[in-house]
Design an enzyme around this catalytic site. Structure first.
Site, PDB file in Angstrom:
ATOM      1  N   ARG A  78       0.845  -1.195   0.000  1.00 55.12           N
ATOM      2  CA  ARG A  78       0.000   0.000   0.000  1.00 55.12           C
ATOM      3  C   ARG A  78       0.879   1.244   0.000  1.00 55.12           C
ATOM      4  O   ARG A  78       1.971   1.249   0.554  1.00 55.12           O
ATOM      5  CB  ARG A  78      -0.903   0.016   1.238  1.00 55.12           C
ATOM      6  CG  ARG A  78      -2.053  -0.990   1.173  1.00 55.12           C
ATOM      7  CD  ARG A  78      -2.975  -0.877   2.372  1.00 55.12           C
ATOM      8  NE  ARG A  78      -2.351  -1.358   3.583  1.00 55.12           N
ATOM      9  CZ  ARG A  78      -1.760  -0.628   4.498  1.00 55.12           C
ATOM     10  NH1 ARG A  78      -1.719   0.693   4.398  1.00 55.12           N
ATOM     11  NH2 ARG A  78      -1.199  -1.176   5.547  1.00 55.12           N
ATOM     12  N   TYR A 243      -1.330  -3.515  -6.913  1.00 57.60           N
ATOM     13  CA  TYR A 243      -1.174  -4.230  -5.641  1.00 57.60           C
ATOM     14  C   TYR A 243      -2.503  -4.287  -4.891  1.00 57.60           C
ATOM     15  O   TYR A 243      -3.224  -3.285  -4.799  1.00 57.60           O
ATOM     16  CB  TYR A 243      -0.086  -3.564  -4.768  1.00 57.60           C
ATOM     17  CG  TYR A 243      -0.078  -4.162  -3.397  1.00 57.60           C
ATOM     18  CD1 TYR A 243       0.472  -5.421  -3.184  1.00 57.60           C
ATOM     19  CD2 TYR A 243      -0.706  -3.534  -2.326  1.00 57.60           C
ATOM     20  CE1 TYR A 243       0.405  -6.023  -1.944  1.00 57.60           C
ATOM     21  CE2 TYR A 243      -0.770  -4.127  -1.073  1.00 57.60           C
ATOM     22  CZ  TYR A 243      -0.213  -5.375  -0.891  1.00 57.60           C
ATOM     23  OH  TYR A 243      -0.304  -5.964   0.334  1.00 57.60           O
ATOM     24  N   LYS A 252      -9.576  -2.231   1.748  1.00 51.81           N
ATOM     25  CA  LYS A 252      -9.222  -1.062   2.560  1.00 51.81           C
ATOM     26  C   LYS A 252     -10.048   0.164   2.152  1.00 51.81           C
ATOM     27  O   LYS A 252     -10.502   0.930   2.994  1.00 51.81           O
ATOM     28  CB  LYS A 252      -7.735  -0.759   2.442  1.00 51.81           C
ATOM     29  CG  LYS A 252      -6.837  -1.925   2.793  1.00 51.81           C
ATOM     30  CD  LYS A 252      -7.083  -2.428   4.194  1.00 51.81           C
ATOM     31  CE  LYS A 252      -6.144  -3.574   4.529  1.00 51.81           C
ATOM     32  NZ  LYS A 252      -6.344  -4.040   5.900  1.00 51.81           N
ATOM     33  N   HIS A 272     -10.364  -2.150  11.640  1.00 51.42           N
ATOM     34  CA  HIS A 272      -9.298  -3.021  11.132  1.00 51.42           C
ATOM     35  C   HIS A 272      -9.093  -4.160  12.135  1.00 51.42           C
ATOM     36  O   HIS A 272      -8.108  -4.166  12.865  1.00 51.42           O
ATOM     37  CB  HIS A 272      -8.030  -2.171  10.975  1.00 51.42           C
ATOM     38  CG  HIS A 272      -6.927  -2.849  10.211  1.00 51.42           C
ATOM     39  ND1 HIS A 272      -5.605  -2.469  10.323  1.00 51.42           N
ATOM     40  CD2 HIS A 272      -6.941  -3.852   9.313  1.00 51.42           C
ATOM     41  CE1 HIS A 272      -4.858  -3.214   9.535  1.00 51.42           C
ATOM     42  NE2 HIS A 272      -5.637  -4.072   8.911  1.00 51.42           N
ATOM     43  N   SER A 294      -1.196  -3.709  10.179  1.00 51.84           N
ATOM     44  CA  SER A 294      -0.889  -4.668   9.116  1.00 51.84           C
ATOM     45  C   SER A 294       0.411  -5.400   9.433  1.00 51.84           C
ATOM     46  O   SER A 294       1.386  -4.781   9.849  1.00 51.84           O
ATOM     47  CB  SER A 294      -0.747  -3.945   7.781  1.00 51.84           C
ATOM     48  OG  SER A 294      -1.911  -3.204   7.536  1.00 51.84           O
ATOM     49  N   CYS A 296       0.995  -7.549  11.813  1.00 52.60           N
ATOM     50  CA  CYS A 296       1.285  -7.674  13.251  1.00 52.60           C
ATOM     51  C   CYS A 296       0.503  -8.807  13.901  1.00 52.60           C
ATOM     52  O   CYS A 296       0.392  -8.857  15.126  1.00 52.60           O
ATOM     53  CB  CYS A 296       1.011  -6.354  13.958  1.00 52.60           C
ATOM     54  SG  CYS A 296       2.164  -5.058  13.457  1.00 52.60           S
ATOM     55  N   ASP A 320      -9.373  -9.609   9.093  1.00 53.84           N
ATOM     56  CA  ASP A 320      -8.834  -8.261   8.796  1.00 53.84           C
ATOM     57  C   ASP A 320      -9.800  -7.111   9.089  1.00 53.84           C
ATOM     58  O   ASP A 320      -9.360  -6.049   9.490  1.00 53.84           O
ATOM     59  CB  ASP A 320      -8.403  -8.206   7.326  1.00 53.84           C
ATOM     60  CG  ASP A 320      -7.472  -7.030   7.022  1.00 53.84           C
ATOM     61  OD1 ASP A 320      -6.564  -6.775   7.831  1.00 53.84           O
ATOM     62  OD2 ASP A 320      -7.661  -6.365   5.991  1.00 53.84           O
ATOM     63  N   ARG A 416       1.857 -12.256  -0.494  1.00 54.57           N
ATOM     64  CA  ARG A 416       0.523 -12.575   0.041  1.00 54.57           C
ATOM     65  C   ARG A 416      -0.067 -13.826  -0.598  1.00 54.57           C
ATOM     66  O   ARG A 416       0.279 -14.185  -1.726  1.00 54.57           O
ATOM     67  CB  ARG A 416      -0.423 -11.404  -0.253  1.00 54.57           C
ATOM     68  CG  ARG A 416       0.008 -10.077   0.373  1.00 54.57           C
ATOM     69  CD  ARG A 416      -0.649  -9.867   1.704  1.00 54.57           C
ATOM     70  NE  ARG A 416      -0.085  -8.741   2.448  1.00 54.57           N
ATOM     71  CZ  ARG A 416      -0.594  -8.295   3.585  1.00 54.57           C
ATOM     72  NH1 ARG A 416      -1.668  -8.861   4.093  1.00 54.57           N
ATOM     73  NH2 ARG A 416      -0.038  -7.301   4.241  1.00 54.57           N
TER      74      ARG A 416
HETATM   75  P1  GDP Z   1      -1.730  -9.443   9.857  1.00 49.18           P
HETATM   76  O1  GDP Z   1      -1.166  -8.753   8.671  1.00 49.18           O
HETATM   77  O2  GDP Z   1      -2.054  -8.489  10.980  1.00 49.18           O
HETATM   78  O3  GDP Z   1      -2.859 -10.334   9.521  1.00 49.18           O
HETATM   79  O4  GDP Z   1      -0.559 -10.338  10.461  1.00 49.18           O
HETATM   80  P2  GDP Z   1      -0.222 -11.905  10.221  1.00 49.18           P
HETATM   81  O5  GDP Z   1      -1.025 -12.758  11.119  1.00 49.18           O
HETATM   82  O6  GDP Z   1      -0.259 -12.212   8.771  1.00 49.18           O
HETATM   83  O7  GDP Z   1       1.263 -11.933  10.745  1.00 49.18           O
HETATM   84  C1  GDP Z   1       2.254 -11.084  10.201  1.00 49.18           C
HETATM   85  C2  GDP Z   1       3.632 -11.624  10.550  1.00 49.18           C
HETATM   86  O8  GDP Z   1       3.783 -11.668  11.962  1.00 49.18           O
HETATM   87  C3  GDP Z   1       3.847 -13.036  10.039  1.00 49.18           C
HETATM   88  O9  GDP Z   1       5.161 -13.150   9.560  1.00 49.18           O
HETATM   89  C4  GDP Z   1       3.639 -13.889  11.262  1.00 49.18           C
HETATM   90  O10 GDP Z   1       4.381 -15.088  11.211  1.00 49.18           O
HETATM   91  C5  GDP Z   1       4.110 -12.982  12.400  1.00 49.18           C
HETATM   92  N1  GDP Z   1       3.385 -13.271  13.658  1.00 49.18           N
HETATM   93  C6  GDP Z   1       2.048 -13.424  13.816  1.00 49.18           C
HETATM   94  N2  GDP Z   1       1.727 -13.763  15.096  1.00 49.18           N
HETATM   95  C7  GDP Z   1       2.906 -13.803  15.771  1.00 49.18           C
HETATM   96  C8  GDP Z   1       3.256 -14.098  17.146  1.00 49.18           C
HETATM   97  O11 GDP Z   1       2.418 -14.389  17.986  1.00 49.18           O
HETATM   98  N3  GDP Z   1       4.585 -14.022  17.456  1.00 49.18           N
HETATM   99  C9  GDP Z   1       5.530 -13.715  16.532  1.00 49.18           C
HETATM  100  N4  GDP Z   1       6.810 -13.676  16.928  1.00 49.18           N
HETATM  101  N5  GDP Z   1       5.245 -13.447  15.232  1.00 49.18           N
HETATM  102  C10 GDP Z   1       3.955 -13.483  14.868  1.00 49.18           C
HETATM  103  P1  PGA Z   2      -3.121  -7.193   6.803  1.00 48.27           P
HETATM  104  O1  PGA Z   2      -3.940  -6.724   5.509  1.00 48.27           O
HETATM  105  O2  PGA Z   2      -3.639  -6.280   7.882  1.00 48.27           O
HETATM  106  O3  PGA Z   2      -3.531  -8.600   6.931  1.00 48.27           O
HETATM  107  O4  PGA Z   2      -1.648  -7.015   6.617  1.00 48.27           O
HETATM  108  C1  PGA Z   2      -3.482  -5.985   4.479  1.00 48.27           C
HETATM  109  C2  PGA Z   2      -3.082  -4.584   4.853  1.00 48.27           C
HETATM  110  O5  PGA Z   2      -3.489  -4.101   5.947  1.00 48.27           O
HETATM  111  O6  PGA Z   2      -2.386  -3.973   4.056  1.00 48.27           O
HETATM  112 MN    MN Z   3      -5.188  -5.167   7.071  1.00 49.04          MN
HETATM  113 MN    MN Z   4      -3.808 -10.516   7.679  1.00 52.14          MN
END
Ligand code: GDP
Ligand code: PGA
Ligand code: MN
Ligand code: MN
Length: 636
Positions: A78, A243, A252, A272, A294, A296, A320, A416
């Site tokens: 983004r 993207y 979003k 979010h 994002s 996290c 999400d 992704r």
């Molecule tokens: P989203 O973008 O908020 O949905 O985050 P994701 O669940 O896709 O996680 C983003 C990154 O953080 C990935 O590389 C995960 O492996 C990592 N991650 C997610 N949960 C944890 C956790 O509890 N501990 C650690 N160390 N890394 C995490």
């Molecule tokens: P994410 O979604 O929160 O799973 O990373 C896409 C974004 O927020 O860009």
């Molecule tokens: Mn998101």
């Molecule tokens: Mn996600």
């Protein structure tokens, strides 16, 4: 694939206002043909085949109906600096920063753009003119697709019907995964002429033939990219980027930016947030939502497979976005407006997120992951033996032979997977309930290597809103920021606010003053504390996050014999590990629950500064009171 061989070139059957809008955009964009998508399997397969033939996507030999797309390396995330909310009055979107607006230095951005750390604003008429220029003739040599879609379950009072016009077949096949897509959504219209439909216009911004060197398999126009939103007209106009976060307008742009602005007007919340259910060993079930920035951990938490505590079950409603309304009984109910997952690939492995890994081996579009020579996917942290093959047989996201020695990742850190929600094996039975699911806890969180404990509970709704407002997190690859700076990211919504953050806070606070609402409790978590010596994470995370979820769960019970104990600190209530009913299931390193007054006093200073600089006269007095009170508690 530039021109779609099966284009229907007919606008028959579209609601009259939609037909007029599409006609107008055909005249403006001058595509070679146009096609109203019916959302059928046949149409989908024809598009995938045509893209494969044109080299836009590659089929993965090892799996059924899975493809890889790799983008222009300039179009991988983004672009927050080019994402703009356009209205008549500036204050509806951003406050004037105390030190004034920075000058617009990028010659490709309109001069009158107002950029702030909490979002960008421009006058809507002026931006319309800018966008008309960019879109004039922009689809020459391509097919214009009309995508009817819906955010939210069928027959839900909370769902919204929309259309997206695009010249990208990648967007069409991705929207079919991420939303309920096809002409049948018009049956859901409350006003039959289509006048309430949210209208999205998207182009990759590369008319053909092109006078510039372009990436033929991933056309994009990074210099001219603008992602614009017109909440007063329910319109989105996105130019130059293919993207997902910039081009799949339902996600979003609609569900969060236009969504939050609609939510403010109509009295609900567009956030979010993931939506999950937790069933304890006694069979009691509760639903939680959680907002993390994002990359996290939302997708991982939404699909958590409990580890370390037997008998718990987690099921997923969404990973999400949550649209939430208080119902007649005063309960907060959440729907997931999406129909698929657009998840971060790196870090996804059998041990971290087996549920996600299982679901992406069919009908999935991967973007910017690496490929092994036997037709499998590969990314950093996939934790998989590469079946006796050498890593030299990996093709990186840049389409080059890859090896560790290159010193760069095989998959882009923001690569992704895009997969239908129906492929998730732990989908909650209520995931598609038109009325949504009842929410009992709201969890905020972020990546904080120091200072912020594993979990704390807010004292009450107003304090919880302050906790959300004060969120900070390390920057990630999901947007264009470089390095790992700690950024303010209130409610994990900083990139997604559709209106003034100060007014957003007032909106949240207003629910605390209404009679008869069963307000969820508000928590903050941090899986990402690090040991300063070793730089290793102090908390195992992933499956073991259930131990924190269990503490929250047990805090919510009214049965005092089962309620988890807590200790009051200046920042909130934290687990009391001196008793047996704090965090269970194993050792908890005391460093995970330490509260340093010095750290939090400096945090207060940073937060006050941020609010005064960027929200100033729009900051609700309740938030200042909470900040003052926190500072006082820390100084005692
Ligand atoms: P989203 O973008 O908020 O949905 O985050 P994701 O669940 O896709 O996680 C983003 C990154 O953080 C990935 O590389 C995960 O492996 C990592 N991650 C997610 N949960 C944890 C956790 O509890 N501990 C650690 N160390 N890394 C995490
Ligand atoms: P994410 O979604 O929160 O799973 O990373 C896409 C974004 O927020 O860009
Ligand atoms: Mn998101
Ligand atoms: Mn996600």
């Amino acid at each position: 694939m530039e021109v779609y061989a099966h284009a229907n070139n007919s606008l028959d059957g579209l609601p009259s206002k939609i037909r007029e809008y599409v006609q107008e955009k055909i005249t403006l964009c001058q595509p070679s043909s146009f096609h109203v998508c019916d959302g059928s399997e046949q149409e989908n397969q024809e598009l995938l085949d045509a893209m494969e033939q044109a080299g836009v996507i590659r089929r993965l030999k090892k799996y059924k109906n899975c493809y890889i797309a790799t983008t222009d390396p300039r179009d991988v995330a983004r672009v927050e600096s080019r994402t703009i909310i356009c209205t008549k009055n500036m204050n509806d979107v951003v406050s004037t920063p105390r030190s004034g607006f920075p000058p617009v230095t990028d010659p490709n951005l309109p001069k009158n753009l107002k950029q702030t750390p909490l979002g960008n604003w421009m006058d809507s008429d002026e931006m319309m003119e800018v966008m008309e220029k960019r879109f004039a003739g922009c689809m020459r040599g391509r097919t214009l697709f009309v995508i009817p879609y819906m955010m939210g379950p069928y027959s839900s009072p909370y769902s919204k019907v929309a259309i997206e016009i695009t010249d990208s077949p990648y967007v069409v096949v991705s929207m079919r995964i991420m939303t309920r897509m096809g002409t049948q959504v018009f049956k859901e219209l409350k006003v039959p002429d289509g006048s309430t439909v949210v209208k999205c216009l998207h182009s990759v911004g590369v008319p053909l033939p092109s006078d510039k060197p372009v990436c033929s398999t991933w056309p994009s126009n990074p210099e001219q990219t603008l992602i614009t939103h017109f909440p007063e007209r329910n319109e989105i106009i996105s130019f130059g980027s293919g993207y997902g976060g910039n081009s799949l307008c339902g996600k979003k742009c609609l569900a969060l930016r236009i969504g939050s602005s609609l939510a403010k007007r109509e009295g609900w919340l567009a956030e979010h947030m993931l939506i999950m259910s937790i069933t304890n060993p006694e069979g009691v079930k509760k639903y939680f939502v959680a907002a993390f920035p994002s990359a996290c951990g939302k997708t991982n938490l939404a699909m958590l497979r409990p580890k370390g505590l037997p008998g718990y079950k987690v099921e997923c409603v969404g990973d999400d976005i949550a649209w939430m309304h208080f119902d007649e009984e005063g309960r907060l109910r959440a729907i997931n407006p999406e129909f698929g997952f657009f998840g971060v690939a790196p870090g996804t492995s059998k041990s971290t997120n087996p549920i996600a890994l299982d679901m992406v081996h069919e009908n999935t579009i991967f973007t910017n992951v690496a490929e092994t020579s036997d037709g499998d996917v590969y990314w950093e942290g996939i934790d998989q033996e590469i079946d006796g093959l050498h890593e030299t047989l990996i093709r990186s996201w840049k389409n080059k032979r890859w090896s560790v020695d290159l010193g760069e990742p095989a998959a882009h850190p923001n690569s992704r997977f895009c997969t239908s929600i129906k492929q998730c094996s732990i989908l909650d039975p209520e995931w598609n309930n038109p009325q949504g699911v009842p929410i009992e806890a709201i969890i905020f969180g972020g990546r904080r290597p120091v200072g912020v404990p594993l979990v704390f509970e807010s004292f009450n709704w107003q304090h919880g809103v302050f906790v959300g407002a004060s969120m900070r997190s390390e920057s990630t690859a999901a947007a264009e920021f470089k390095g790992k700076q700690i950024m303010h990211d209130p409610f994990a919504m900083r990139p997604f606010f559709g209106y003034n953050f100060g007014q957003y806070l007032s909106h949240w606070l207003s629910f605390g003053k209404k009679e008869g609402l069963q307000l969820p409790k508000i928590y903050h978590v941090n899986w990402f504390l690090k040991d300063s010596q070793t730089n290793q994470f102090l908390w195992p995370g992933f499956g073991e996050n259930i131990r924190v979820i269990d503490w929250i769960f047990r805090r919510l019970t009214n049965d005092s014999s089962k309620k988890a104990s807590a200790r009051k600190t200046a920042i909130g209530l934290i687990p009391d590990q001196s008793t047996s009913d704090g965090i269970r299931g194993g050792e908890v390193n005391p460093a995970l629950l330490e509260i340093s007054n010095d750290f939090w006093l400096s945090e207060c200073k940073a937060i006050r500064n941020y609010f005064e600089e960027n929200v100033n006269e729009n900051l609700p007095k309740e938030i200042t009171l909470e900040l003052d009170a926190l500072q006082k508690r820390l100084s005692q």
